[in-house]
Design an enzyme around this catalytic site. Sequence first.
Site, PDB file in Angstrom:
ATOM      1  N   TYR A   9       4.742  -9.841  -5.512  1.00 36.33           N
ATOM      2  CA  TYR A   9       5.677  -9.454  -6.568  1.00 36.33           C
ATOM      3  C   TYR A   9       7.097  -9.885  -6.221  1.00 36.33           C
ATOM      4  CZ  TYR A   9       7.644  -6.349 -10.187  1.00 36.33           C
ATOM      5  OH  TYR A   9       8.280  -5.829 -11.292  1.00 36.33           O
ATOM      6  N   SER A  38      -1.352  -7.763  -2.639  1.00 38.79           N
ATOM      7  CA  SER A  38      -0.460  -7.021  -3.511  1.00 38.79           C
ATOM      8  C   SER A  38      -0.519  -7.586  -4.937  1.00 38.79           C
ATOM      9  CB  SER A  38       0.958  -7.033  -2.935  1.00 38.79           C
ATOM     10  OG  SER A  38       1.767  -6.081  -3.584  1.00 38.79           O
ATOM     11  N   ASP A  64      -0.868   3.314   2.226  1.00 34.95           N
ATOM     12  CA  ASP A  64      -0.135   2.411   1.344  1.00 34.95           C
ATOM     13  C   ASP A  64       0.443   3.194   0.160  1.00 34.95           C
ATOM     14  OD1 ASP A  64       0.827   0.402  -0.292  1.00 34.95           O
ATOM     15  OD2 ASP A  64      -0.958  -0.859  -0.125  1.00 34.95           O
ATOM     16  N   HIS A  74       1.285  -0.756   3.301  1.00 36.01           N
ATOM     17  CA  HIS A  74       1.087  -1.919   2.436  1.00 36.01           C
ATOM     18  C   HIS A  74       0.803  -3.188   3.231  1.00 36.01           C
ATOM     19  CE1 HIS A  74       1.068  -3.660  -1.491  1.00 36.01           C
ATOM     20  NE2 HIS A  74       2.070  -4.476  -1.253  1.00 36.01           N
TER      21      HIS A  74
END
Length: 330
Positions: free
Chosen positions: A92, A187, A273, A308
Site C-alpha cells: 500500500y 499486505s 498483526d 505485520h
Amino acid sequence: MPAFDLPWEDLKRYRPDLQEPAGFDEFWHDTLKEAAQPEVLVSAHPVATGLRLTDTWDVTFRGFGGDPVRAWFSRPAGVREPLPAVVEYAGYGRGRGLPHERLTWVNAGYAHLLMDNRGQGDQYGNGGATPDPHSTAPGGPGPVVRGLLSPRDHHYRRLVTDAVRAVAAVRALPGVDGSRVAAVGNSQGGGLALAVAGLVPDLAALLVTAPFLCGIRRALDLTDASPYGEITAYLSVHRGAERAAYDTLAHLEGISFARRAHAPAHFGVGLRDTVCPPSGAYGAFNRYAELSGADPRKEIHAYPFNGHEGGDAVHVRRQLDWLKGVLESD
C-alpha cells in the site's frame, strides 16, 4: 503489541460468514471483459541496472480501461529457455521503485514481473510511474477510500484489473513458460495476489502474506491502523455513508476471491498483526477454493510473536522451497 485477535486455536477453525453481493461474479466478469484487449503489451525496453547477473526490461502493458501500467520484468542473465514466472504486487502506497530492489525471485531462477501500483508510490519506497486517470469519484486522498461509495468507481476495481492483466502481460513476454505463473504479494500486494487467484483460473500458484482486504468488516472493528483506519476516518466524517461503503468493500473482499480460487496456495501471517488482522488471512485460507471445485495443495505458516512483518526472511525461505516444489514437480 500483544495478540489482539481470536486465539490461535480458534483462528485455525475460523470460517467467517460473508455478506457477499449477489452480483459479485457478474461485476468482475464484466469489469475484466471491458479491460480485455487483443494486445496486452505496449512496450518492453531493456534497461541498464549495473547488475551483471540479471537482465531487466521496463515494461508497459494495458490495464484497466486500456490505461498504460508500468512494470519491471527481470530474468537471470544468459538463460535462454522459457522460465516459470512470478508476478509480484507491491504494498500500500508503494510503487514499483527501482529495478534492483527486488531480486529474490530472479536469483531463484524465475522470470519476475513487478507491477506498479497506479496512483500510488508516494508514501514510501522509491516511487512509481503509473498515474490513475480515473481517480475523480468522491472519496478521501488514500487509495482505499478513493471512490468508496461505488464499487464501479473504487480505486481497487482498477488496481485488481491491472493485477489480472499483469498475468496476461507476463505470459506475452519472451522466455516465459505461461503455464507456470505464480502470483505473489504481501499486505496490499497479498490482497491483489489473492484477487488474481480468484479471477485467473489457470494460475499455477499463489503466495500471500498478511493479506489486506480480507475480513474487511471485522478488521474495521478491530483496528484503526492504516489503511483500515482511513476508511474509519472517512466514515467518521461522512456519517450515513456506511451502507454504500460496505457494499463497495464487499465487492473487494479477499475471502470472496479466495473461495473461487484454483491454484495451490501458500499463506503467511503474524498473529500480532494490527495492520491486517490475522483472522482475515485465516478466513481466506480456511474458505480457500470452496466454490471452485478444486482441491489444491495449501498451507499456512503463523508467527505468534510477529506483527505485520510476519516471518520476514524466514518466511521467504519457506516460500522459495514451497514454490520450487509446486512449479518444478513432475
